[in-house]
Write a protein that holds these residues in place. Structure first.
Motif, PDB file in Angstrom:
ATOM      1  N   GLU A  87       0.825  -1.210   0.000  1.00 45.74           N
ATOM      2  CA  GLU A  87       0.000   0.000   0.000  1.00 45.74           C
ATOM      3  C   GLU A  87       0.858   1.259   0.000  1.00 45.74           C
ATOM      4  O   GLU A  87       0.529   2.240  -0.665  1.00 45.74           O
ATOM      5  CB  GLU A  87      -0.949   0.004   1.201  1.00 45.74           C
ATOM      6  CG  GLU A  87      -2.070  -0.999   1.068  1.00 45.74           C
ATOM      7  CD  GLU A  87      -2.927  -1.104   2.324  1.00 45.74           C
ATOM      8  OE1 GLU A  87      -2.682  -0.372   3.308  1.00 45.74           O
ATOM      9  OE2 GLU A  87      -3.850  -1.937   2.308  1.00 45.74           O
ATOM     10  N   ARG A  90       2.283   1.724  -3.515  1.00 43.92           N
ATOM     11  CA  ARG A  90       1.220   2.237  -4.396  1.00 43.92           C
ATOM     12  C   ARG A  90       0.958   3.714  -4.145  1.00 43.92           C
ATOM     13  O   ARG A  90       0.784   4.491  -5.071  1.00 43.92           O
ATOM     14  CB  ARG A  90      -0.073   1.452  -4.192  1.00 43.92           C
ATOM     15  CG  ARG A  90      -0.070   0.113  -4.845  1.00 43.92           C
ATOM     16  CD  ARG A  90      -1.419  -0.564  -4.683  1.00 43.92           C
ATOM     17  NE  ARG A  90      -1.360  -1.926  -5.168  1.00 43.92           N
ATOM     18  CZ  ARG A  90      -2.093  -2.919  -4.712  1.00 43.92           C
ATOM     19  NH1 ARG A  90      -2.976  -2.702  -3.751  1.00 43.92           N
ATOM     20  NH2 ARG A  90      -1.969  -4.126  -5.206  1.00 43.92           N
ATOM     21  N   LYS A  93       3.376   6.139  -5.662  1.00 42.00           N
ATOM     22  CA  LYS A  93       3.242   6.326  -7.103  1.00 42.00           C
ATOM     23  C   LYS A  93       2.114   7.290  -7.456  1.00 42.00           C
ATOM     24  O   LYS A  93       2.057   7.779  -8.574  1.00 42.00           O
ATOM     25  CB  LYS A  93       2.995   4.978  -7.785  1.00 42.00           C
ATOM     26  CG  LYS A  93       4.183   4.049  -7.716  1.00 42.00           C
ATOM     27  CD  LYS A  93       3.878   2.731  -8.390  1.00 42.00           C
ATOM     28  CE  LYS A  93       5.066   1.787  -8.285  1.00 42.00           C
ATOM     29  NZ  LYS A  93       4.769   0.480  -8.888  1.00 42.00           N
TER      30      LYS A  93
END
Length: 191
Positions: A87, A90, A93
């Motif tokens: 997580e 992610r 990003k």
């Protein structure tokens, strides 16, 4: 479980709540002193209650899982830590934004955040039952550490941008995985 291990565990569990607290400090409008204190209070209470719930659920099955306790602790900590790492990567990003969380403070929102960030502590409570850890002292310790981390997080969020937000969960994930590996290695070397 030694005190330093419990401290690392509590800090790792608090990292996702810390990250959300920083986000709340950045995004929530109108945070006065009472609202600022209520965010870490909710996170701390839920983070302390969940291991107790997990402990009592795990105690029901402790005789069955006694020979597998180290593998269970390793698996739970690795899965939770791995999920936190994924997580965090992610989130790194994605573009920084409040994603609609720029609303005014609400107890409903904070309660939902506290529940969501404390689910991993439920699984830790199951590990506590398997390992014979003192659940009351450990849960209280986790609650206090979470409260302190989240208070710091809200204040940081109010004062600074979200530069720590994504890295906190990543660090917490790695700590959980490392604790799981340590428990597994210790038990394999003993047996």
């Amino acid at each position: 479980m030694q005190l330093w291990e419990l401290l690392l565990l509590a800090l790792a569990l608090a990292m996702d709540a810390f990250a959300v607290s920083v986000s709340d400090g950045i995004c929530m409008k109108g945070l006065n002193k009472l609202k600022t204190l209520s965010i870490p209070l909710f996170f701390g209470v839920f983070q302390g209650l969940m291991p107790l719930i997990g402990y009592f659920a795990g105690s029901t099955f402790s005789d069955v899982i006694k020979n597998w306790d180290h593998w269970i602790a390793f698996a739970l900590l690795s899965v939770i830590g791995g999920k936190m790492i994924i997580e965090a990567v992610r989130a790194m990003k994605q573009k920084d934004s409040c994603d609609g969380a720029g609303d005014s403070f609400s107890l409903r929102t904070v309660t939902l955040q506290a529940i969501a960030t404390s689910i991993d502590a439920l699984a830790i409570g199951i590990s506590f039952a398997a390992l014979g850890v003192n659940q009351y002292t450990s849960s209280l310790f986790i609650a206090v550490v979470t409260f302190i981390c989240c208070l710091f997080g809200v204040i940081l969020g109010k004062k600074f941008s979200g530069f720590l937000l994504k890295k906190a969960e990543l660090i917490g994930g790695f700590i959980l995985v490392l604790i799981g590996v340590k428990i597994l290695i210790e038990h394999l070397l003993e047996g």
